[in-house]
Design an enzyme around this catalytic site. Sequence first.
Site, mmCIF file in Angstrom:
data_model
loop_
_atom_site.group_PDB
_atom_site.id
_atom_site.type_symbol
_atom_site.label_atom_id
_atom_site.label_comp_id
_atom_site.label_asym_id
_atom_site.label_seq_id
_atom_site.Cartn_x
_atom_site.Cartn_y
_atom_site.Cartn_z
ATOM 1 N N HIS A 12 -1.244 -4.251 1.919
ATOM 2 C CA HIS A 12 -0.794 -4.580 3.287
ATOM 3 C C HIS A 12 -1.890 -5.311 4.082
ATOM 4 O O HIS A 12 -1.988 -5.162 5.300
ATOM 5 C CB HIS A 12 -0.318 -3.311 4.017
ATOM 6 C CG HIS A 12 -1.371 -2.254 4.186
ATOM 7 N ND1 HIS A 12 -1.122 -0.904 3.966
ATOM 8 C CD2 HIS A 12 -2.678 -2.308 4.562
ATOM 9 C CE1 HIS A 12 -2.224 -0.211 4.216
ATOM 10 N NE2 HIS A 12 -3.170 -1.041 4.576
ATOM 11 N N HIS A 59 -3.536 2.294 11.277
ATOM 12 C CA HIS A 59 -4.899 1.763 11.449
ATOM 13 C C HIS A 59 -5.348 1.770 12.905
ATOM 14 O O HIS A 59 -6.188 0.974 13.302
ATOM 15 C CB HIS A 59 -4.972 0.331 10.916
ATOM 16 C CG HIS A 59 -4.672 0.194 9.458
ATOM 17 N ND1 HIS A 59 -3.415 0.334 8.935
ATOM 18 C CD2 HIS A 59 -5.481 -0.088 8.405
ATOM 19 C CE1 HIS A 59 -3.449 0.150 7.619
ATOM 20 N NE2 HIS A 59 -4.682 -0.109 7.274
ATOM 21 N N HIS A 193 -10.801 -1.594 -2.419
ATOM 22 C CA HIS A 193 -11.458 -2.525 -1.487
ATOM 23 C C HIS A 193 -12.325 -1.744 -0.515
ATOM 24 O O HIS A 193 -12.108 -0.561 -0.266
ATOM 25 C CB HIS A 193 -10.456 -3.403 -0.726
ATOM 26 C CG HIS A 193 -9.541 -2.708 0.239
ATOM 27 N ND1 HIS A 193 -8.604 -1.786 -0.138
ATOM 28 C CD2 HIS A 193 -9.402 -2.835 1.584
ATOM 29 C CE1 HIS A 193 -7.920 -1.376 0.917
ATOM 30 N NE2 HIS A 193 -8.395 -1.986 1.982
ATOM 31 N N GLU A 240 -6.533 4.218 0.167
ATOM 32 C CA GLU A 240 -5.118 3.964 0.482
ATOM 33 C C GLU A 240 -4.236 4.133 -0.754
ATOM 34 O O GLU A 240 -3.007 4.178 -0.645
ATOM 35 C CB GLU A 240 -4.952 2.559 1.073
ATOM 36 C CG GLU A 240 -5.557 2.431 2.461
ATOM 37 C CD GLU A 240 -5.501 1.021 3.026
ATOM 38 O OE1 GLU A 240 -5.746 0.874 4.229
ATOM 39 O OE2 GLU A 240 -5.235 0.063 2.265
HETATM 40 FE FE LIG Z 1 -5.154 -0.723 5.260
#
Ligand SMILES: [Fe+2]
Length: 286
Positions: A12, A59, A193, A240
């Site tokens: 995303h 977020h 990431h 995530e």
């Molecule tokens: Fe994210």
Amino acid sequence: MARIVGGVGTTHVPSIGKAIAEHKDKDPYWSPFFDGFHAVHQWLGRVKPDVAVVFYNDHGLNFFLDKLPTFAVGAANEYRNEDEGWGIPVSKALAGDAAFSWHLINALVADEFDITMCQDMLVDHAVTIPMALMWPGGGSCPVKIVPISINTVQHLLPSVSRCLKLGRSIGHAIESYEQDLRVMIVGTGGLSHQLDGERAGFINKEFDQLCMDKIVNDPDALTRYTISQLVEQAGAQGVELLNWVAMRGALTGRVSELHRNYHIPISNTAATMLLDNQAVAQRQAA
Ligand SMILES: [Fe+2]
């Protein structure tokens, strides 16, 4: 009765939203990622889901670090997006199914999940971008959603095992819903990431591939990783993966991989996975 038709795992990354807004899906830089959704589009056209249960992490749009629930379930008939500051357009509101949400909430509480119930809930890019990828063109999304936010941001985080159980509880709850809904499950974010610190830009392709393999055939194998080990292997934001794990947990039938796309160079990993879910009873009848 409601039926779980399958699941989609997808990244995303906010820059995807910008690429969508600027119609860059055919650009050489972006096309290897966007082309990975053609198979998803064909599948969606075939199974025609009514509802998408979306596991994601907020977020900072709806929750912030001062108050961040471990698990939060939307119970609204509409979910709005607002300006998140990424330079991407504000998305159209997504329709919800409050009655279905309450059914899932009842089942989760009965299974001893202490969740936060949200009758008013903003959804951020972790929901809007996957929906725009699955139903491109800027029109109204044809499915209603049940957003389920998992805290992957503010430590301490829920364990892999807990997220798998959360997904399984949701899966069983869906199957006990009396309406004839076709339900798809979505897990967004990741895979590996890291956005900040000494390891900013960190990617672990080998671990991502392992996770995708295990998501298909042996999700319990991923429960051996502690959150610290996940951060080490996948990066600070790679946790995530928990959203993918919950998605897989909700696929309670026989699961098979229909499609996978893994493309790195869009600032983070950009993985897409499509899973079929064949209900056990349906399999026996076949
Ligand atoms: Fe994210």
